[in-house]
Design a protein around this motif. Sequence first.
Motif, short mmCIF file in Angstrom:
data_model
loop_
_atom_site.label_atom_id
_atom_site.label_comp_id
_atom_site.label_asym_id
_atom_site.label_seq_id
_atom_site.Cartn_x
_atom_site.Cartn_y
_atom_site.Cartn_z
N TYR A 134 48.79 33.56 21.96
CA TYR A 134 49.18 34.72 21.17
C TYR A 134 50.04 34.20 20.01
O TYR A 134 51.06 33.55 20.23
N ASP A 178 39.05 43.35 16.49
CA ASP A 178 40.24 43.91 15.83
C ASP A 178 40.59 45.24 16.50
O ASP A 178 39.87 46.23 16.32
N TRP A 179 41.69 45.26 17.28
CA TRP A 179 42.07 46.51 17.95
C TRP A 179 43.30 47.16 17.29
O TRP A 179 43.91 48.07 17.83
N ASP A 180 43.61 46.72 16.09
CA ASP A 180 44.61 47.40 15.26
C ASP A 180 44.06 48.79 14.93
O ASP A 180 42.85 48.98 14.83
N VAL A 263 41.31 37.65 18.19
CA VAL A 263 41.68 39.06 18.24
C VAL A 263 42.70 39.35 17.15
O VAL A 263 43.74 38.67 17.06
N SER A 265 45.31 41.46 16.63
CA SER A 265 46.04 42.26 17.61
C SER A 265 47.09 43.14 16.95
O SER A 265 48.28 42.82 16.92
N LEU A 267 49.17 46.58 17.25
CA LEU A 267 49.61 47.42 18.37
C LEU A 267 49.95 48.83 17.88
O LEU A 267 50.67 49.58 18.52
N TYR A 285 46.60 49.00 26.54
CA TYR A 285 46.43 47.72 25.84
C TYR A 285 46.24 46.57 26.84
O TYR A 285 45.44 45.66 26.64
N ALA A 289 43.02 43.95 27.10
CA ALA A 289 43.17 42.50 27.20
C ALA A 289 42.42 41.98 28.42
O ALA A 289 41.72 40.95 28.36
N MET A 306 44.83 35.34 19.96
CA MET A 306 45.23 36.63 19.42
C MET A 306 46.26 36.41 18.32
O MET A 306 47.19 35.62 18.48
N HIS A 308 48.90 38.51 15.76
CA HIS A 308 49.55 39.81 15.59
C HIS A 308 49.22 40.41 14.22
O HIS A 308 49.13 39.68 13.23
N ILE A 324 49.95 42.81 27.09
CA ILE A 324 48.85 41.93 26.66
C ILE A 324 49.14 40.48 27.06
O ILE A 324 48.31 39.80 27.65
#
Length: 369
Positions: A134, A178-180, A263, A265, A267, A285, A289, A306, A308, A324
């Motif tokens: 991460y 992309d889970w933003d 990813v 990531s 949030l 979340y 993951a 991942m 941020h 995560i």
Amino acid sequence: MQTGFVWHERYMWHNTGRASGPFLSDASGWMEPDIRHTENSDTKRRFRNLLDVSGLLDQLVPIAPRAATVEELTRFHTAAYVEHVRELSAGAGGEGVDGTTVIGKGTYEVALLSAGGVIEAVDAVLDGTVDNAYALVRPCGHHALPDAAMGFCIFGNVAIAAHHARVVRGLRRVAIVDWDVHHGNGTQAGFYDDPNVLTISLHQDSCFPPESGPLEETGEGAGEGFNLNVPLPPGSGDGAYEAAFEQLVIPALERFQPELILVASGLDASAMDPLGRMMVSPKGYGRLAELLLDAAARLCDGRVVMAHEGGYSAELVPFCGLAIVERLAGVETEVRDTILQLFPEHMGQQQLQPHEQALIERVAAVAGL
Ligand SMILES: Cc1nn(C)c(C)c1/N=N/c1ccc(/C=C/C(=O)NO)cc1
Ligand SMILES: [Zn+2]
């Protein structure tokens, strides 16, 4: 499980300043001045500090970031844009094309460290030094275009790392998830005609960039079928995201057979984020993951990096981030119970709703999934 962690105090020193509007300097004179820019260091620092006080940080493998080189940046960006950022940063500073992205004094060096930090995480995973990683980097990257800063993003961190994985490390297929809560428009643009990089974005429909990320955008030319947009309706919660993963993201990854999964990531899909209208909980979340890591274990020996992106709720970013990273590291801290008590099942719209399932089925039809 060995999980790498990229962090540098300098990420907190990217100065987005103080404005009189949410993130706009108000010209009208009708806003009380002097509030922090919405994109500031607070939620990132709180995320790292929760990893620290929960004891999880001690179980991660520190990965030291480095400055990305201009050669690495220009695999995605134009040389003119990189030089433009450097000049603004060395001088009085300036703004991106959308009037909300600050390039402050010294931003250039921090943005190099942000992109370089994700590259170092990719190298650590591909070298087998760690199983996954991460990168808690700042500024974020997924809105940055080859020739423009936007959406608080300066350089396309994840896109640059994907190029590195392909060009320098010789991978043939890289997937980006992309889970933003906002559309990964920059990442999409960078690989829109490229069949070697699968770009997937789950986002709140038409939130930001305005009207960006419709489900009809599936790629072009050789890249047709290698871009997947999932524009979920506002109010989508854990159930909608889990269904989108099970019905769309995982099948798309299985069809593509990536050698590495990156990813983006963000949030900010959490239920308390000021820049989104979604209902994802920390447990939600964590579940995303889990699903992603399970697919990675089957497809690419668990190789996941991942990076941020967004996330602006001081209350929820730390808990979502911890959930995560717990899954990445395969560790359960005592904080997880707190998360569940904070977010009991009944809160908000956690269950999959018919209109959310209908959107998922429309995307599946277009994507041939
Ligand atoms: C443009 C514009 N013009 N005006 C008036 C306003 C209020 C504008 N919003 N800008 C935004 C809105 C949302 C983001 C999200 C960034 C993120 O977290 N990405 O992942 C960035 C800039
Ligand atoms: Zn975002």
